[in-house]
Write an enzyme that holds these catalytic residues in place. Structure first.
Site, PDB file in Angstrom:
ATOM      1  N   ALA A 149       0.942  -1.226   0.038  1.00 58.75           N
ATOM      2  CA  ALA A 149       0.081   0.042   0.300  1.00 58.75           C
ATOM      3  C   ALA A 149       0.927   1.152  -0.041  1.00 58.75           C
ATOM      4  O   ALA A 149       1.823   1.031   0.480  1.00 58.75           O
ATOM      5  CB  ALA A 149      -0.985   0.101   1.215  1.00 58.75           C
ATOM      6  N   GLY A 177       0.700  -4.949   1.785  1.00 58.32           N
ATOM      7  CA  GLY A 177      -0.372  -5.208   0.792  1.00 58.32           C
ATOM      8  C   GLY A 177      -0.102  -5.788  -0.585  1.00 58.32           C
ATOM      9  O   GLY A 177      -1.031  -6.480  -1.082  1.00 58.32           O
ATOM     10  N   GLU A 234      -0.283  -9.313   0.035  1.00 56.38           N
ATOM     11  CA  GLU A 234      -2.099  -9.490   0.407  1.00 56.38           C
ATOM     12  C   GLU A 234      -2.615  -9.695  -1.116  1.00 56.38           C
ATOM     13  O   GLU A 234      -3.548 -10.667  -1.151  1.00 56.38           O
ATOM     14  CB  GLU A 234      -2.510  -8.604   1.184  1.00 56.38           C
ATOM     15  CG  GLU A 234      -2.086  -8.631   2.736  1.00 56.38           C
ATOM     16  CD  GLU A 234      -2.583  -7.439   3.693  1.00 56.38           C
ATOM     17  OE1 GLU A 234      -2.391  -6.165   3.065  1.00 56.38           O
ATOM     18  OE2 GLU A 234      -3.178  -7.676   4.618  1.00 56.38           O
ATOM     19  N   GLU A 293       4.221  -5.145   7.443  1.00 56.90           N
ATOM     20  CA  GLU A 293       3.540  -4.164   8.071  1.00 56.90           C
ATOM     21  C   GLU A 293       4.069  -3.559   9.583  1.00 56.90           C
ATOM     22  O   GLU A 293       3.890  -2.663   9.857  1.00 56.90           O
ATOM     23  CB  GLU A 293       1.925  -4.404   8.069  1.00 56.90           C
ATOM     24  CG  GLU A 293       1.267  -4.245   6.860  1.00 56.90           C
ATOM     25  CD  GLU A 293       1.183  -5.640   6.003  1.00 56.90           C
ATOM     26  OE1 GLU A 293       2.135  -6.663   6.513  1.00 56.90           O
ATOM     27  OE2 GLU A 293       0.470  -5.954   5.225  1.00 56.90           O
TER      28      GLU A 293
HETATM   29  N1  COA Z   1       4.509   3.444  -0.384  1.00 61.22           N
HETATM   30  C1  COA Z   1       4.765   4.718  -0.983  1.00 61.22           C
HETATM   31  N2  COA Z   1       6.193   4.780  -1.670  1.00 61.22           N
HETATM   32  C2  COA Z   1       6.918   3.594  -1.456  1.00 61.22           C
HETATM   33  C3  COA Z   1       6.523   2.276  -1.074  1.00 61.22           C
HETATM   34  C4  COA Z   1       5.250   2.363  -0.361  1.00 61.22           C
HETATM   35  N3  COA Z   1       4.786   1.027   0.004  1.00 61.22           N
HETATM   36  N4  COA Z   1       7.678   1.472  -1.262  1.00 61.22           N
HETATM   37  C5  COA Z   1       8.551   2.425  -1.889  1.00 61.22           C
HETATM   38  N5  COA Z   1       8.137   3.500  -2.399  1.00 61.22           N
HETATM   39  C6  COA Z   1       8.897   4.832  -2.988  1.00 61.22           C
HETATM   40  C7  COA Z   1       9.943   5.156  -1.955  1.00 61.22           C
HETATM   41  O1  COA Z   1       9.496   6.072  -0.995  1.00 61.22           O
HETATM   42  C8  COA Z   1      10.830   5.839  -3.083  1.00 61.22           C
HETATM   43  O2  COA Z   1      10.178   7.087  -3.696  1.00 61.22           O
HETATM   44  P1  COA Z   1      11.019   8.167  -3.916  1.00 61.22           P
HETATM   45  O3  COA Z   1      12.057   7.941  -5.100  1.00 61.22           O
HETATM   46  O4  COA Z   1      10.247   9.615  -4.324  1.00 61.22           O
HETATM   47  O5  COA Z   1      11.789   8.692  -2.625  1.00 61.22           O
HETATM   48  C9  COA Z   1      10.386   4.797  -4.183  1.00 61.22           C
HETATM   49  O6  COA Z   1       9.472   4.068  -3.994  1.00 61.22           O
HETATM   50  C10 COA Z   1      11.431   3.760  -4.550  1.00 61.22           C
HETATM   51  O7  COA Z   1      12.088   3.094  -3.114  1.00 61.22           O
HETATM   52  P2  COA Z   1      13.173   2.825  -2.405  1.00 61.22           P
HETATM   53  O8  COA Z   1      12.893   2.838  -0.968  1.00 61.22           O
HETATM   54  O9  COA Z   1      14.375   4.237  -2.650  1.00 61.22           O
HETATM   55  O10 COA Z   1      13.886   1.858  -2.926  1.00 61.22           O
HETATM   56  P3  COA Z   1      14.964   0.466  -2.392  1.00 61.22           P
HETATM   57  O11 COA Z   1      15.089  -0.265  -3.695  1.00 61.22           O
HETATM   58  O12 COA Z   1      16.003   1.192  -2.025  1.00 61.22           O
HETATM   59  O13 COA Z   1      13.988  -0.112  -1.373  1.00 61.22           O
HETATM   60  C11 COA Z   1      12.071  -1.270  -0.590  1.00 61.22           C
HETATM   61  C12 COA Z   1      12.865  -0.958  -1.680  1.00 61.22           C
HETATM   62  C13 COA Z   1      10.947  -2.191  -1.089  1.00 61.22           C
HETATM   63  C14 COA Z   1      12.849  -2.183   0.154  1.00 61.22           C
HETATM   64  C15 COA Z   1      11.592  -0.067   0.304  1.00 61.22           C
HETATM   65  O14 COA Z   1      11.039   0.889  -0.775  1.00 61.22           O
HETATM   66  C16 COA Z   1      10.691  -0.537   1.305  1.00 61.22           C
HETATM   67  O15 COA Z   1      10.891  -0.987   2.372  1.00 61.22           O
HETATM   68  N6  COA Z   1       9.173  -0.098   0.964  1.00 61.22           N
HETATM   69  C17 COA Z   1       8.115  -0.346   1.872  1.00 61.22           C
HETATM   70  C18 COA Z   1       7.757  -1.641   1.779  1.00 61.22           C
HETATM   71  C19 COA Z   1       6.829  -2.076   2.766  1.00 61.22           C
HETATM   72  O16 COA Z   1       7.064  -2.069   4.103  1.00 61.22           O
HETATM   73  N7  COA Z   1       5.407  -2.203   2.541  1.00 61.22           N
HETATM   74  C20 COA Z   1       4.464  -2.565   3.324  1.00 61.22           C
HETATM   75  C21 COA Z   1       3.602  -1.374   3.444  1.00 61.22           C
HETATM   76  S1  COA Z   1       2.228  -1.591   4.456  1.00 61.22           S
END
Ligand code: COA
Length: 259
Positions: free
Chosen positions: A66, A110, A113, A133
């Site tokens: 999400a 999500g 999910e 999460e």
């Molecule tokens: N919601 C909103 N934006 C997200 C996102 C999310 N779930 N996951 C990644 N993004 C965005 C980042 O903020 C970033 O945006 P920006 O370039 O404007 O700063 C872009 O996507 C790239 O992500 P980044 O973190 O720079 O990539 P990465 O390869 O270093 O890391 C992840 C990848 C997936 C490990 C990391 O983005 C992450 O932990 N995301 C959240 C995952 C999560 O916990 N999801 C469950 C949500 S309930």
């Protein structure tokens, strides 16, 4: 159908639905969820589409879950209204047609999910999955606490949900979280192989089979068995049953009417 956050392509009797925000790792905004619900509803009603494949745009992500930005400031009442509106995850499970998750990369929160609500999960060997999460101080809200243990058992579900750990595709396959792992370059080919094979079956039988197997997750065994018997009896009245039996006896391929 016009969409801003997803893309739809038709390939033979299958439709490919792509979550299309690669710069945000295909994070699911509310708009994306609404567009997905609308697209799935339309494709479910489209006579030319027999199977739906769901994937993420770009090389890195299926979806990173999400859109976390949209969580800031959201109230319990906002959340409750969203649930009353009906969720994407329910829409996937309720769809009459089979939906295959083609997991091409990150599949978190999500996003996991979403994949778990689908009927079949095929993953790239580059995919990473997690029920993450807990890392941002919340819990799964799109069915993860219920679907994950049904796929991987209580212990694995609790381990993944409480630690927020990410696992690779091989580990996901070992615990039953995905059904197949294939080399990244072969992912699309394999997902469509499965879709096309299902597409050659009677669409009516496919619908009934999906409903019957899906019922096993929500009904006690005795009720599930009765439910299956009702659907089996329904299948006995179909033109495709008559055709399937005739074709078998005549040693020829069946020609389905999907009714
Ligand atoms: N919601 C909103 N934006 C997200 C996102 C999310 N779930 N996951 C990644 N993004 C965005 C980042 O903020 C970033 O945006 P920006 O370039 O404007 O700063 C872009 O996507 C790239 O992500 P980044 O973190 O720079 O990539 P990465 O390869 O270093 O890391 C992840 C990848 C997936 C490990 C990391 O983005 C992450 O932990 N995301 C959240 C995952 C999560 O916990 N999801 C469950 C949500 S309930």
């Amino acid at each position: 159908m016009k969409f801003e956050t997803i893309a739809i392509a038709h390939r033979g009797a299958s439709a490919l639905v792509t979550l299309n925000r690669p710069d945000k790792l295909n994070a699911m905004s509310l708009m994306m969820k609404e567009e997905l619900i609308r697209a799935l509803h339309d494709l479910d009603a489209d006579a030319k589409t027999r199977v739906i494949v769901l994937t993420g745009a770009g090389q890195k992500a299926f979806t990173a879950g999400a859109d976390i930005q949209e969580f800031a400031g959201r109230t319990p009442t906002d959340q409750w209204h969203m649930y009353e509106h009906g969720t994407l995850y329910d829409a996937i499970e309720r769809a009459g047609k089979p939906i295959i998750a083609m997991i091409n990369g990150y599949c978190f929160g999500g996003g996991l999910e979403l994949a778990m609500a689908c009927d079949i999960r095929v993953a790239s060997d580059r995919a990473t999955l997690g029920q993450t999460e807990i890392n941002i101080g919340i819990i799964p809200g799109g069915g993860g606490s219920q679907r994950l243990p049904r796929l991987v058992g209580l212990g694995n579900a609790l381990r993944l949900t409480l630690t927020g750990d990410r696992i690779d595709a091989t580990e996901a396959m070992r615990i039953g979280l995905v059904d197949e792992v294939v080399p990244h370059a072969r992912l699309e080919q394999r997902a469509f192989e499965i879709a096309e094979k299902i597409g050659t079956r009677s669409a009516l039988a496919v619908r009934l089979a999906k409903q019957a197997v899906r019922a096993s997750a929500r009904l006690p065994l005795d009720q599930g068995l009765r439910y299956e018997q009702g659907l089996f009896a329904l299948a006995m009245g179909s033109e495709d049953k008559e055709e399937g039996v005739r074709a078998f006896l005549a040693k020829r391929d069946p020609v389905w009417k999907d009714r």
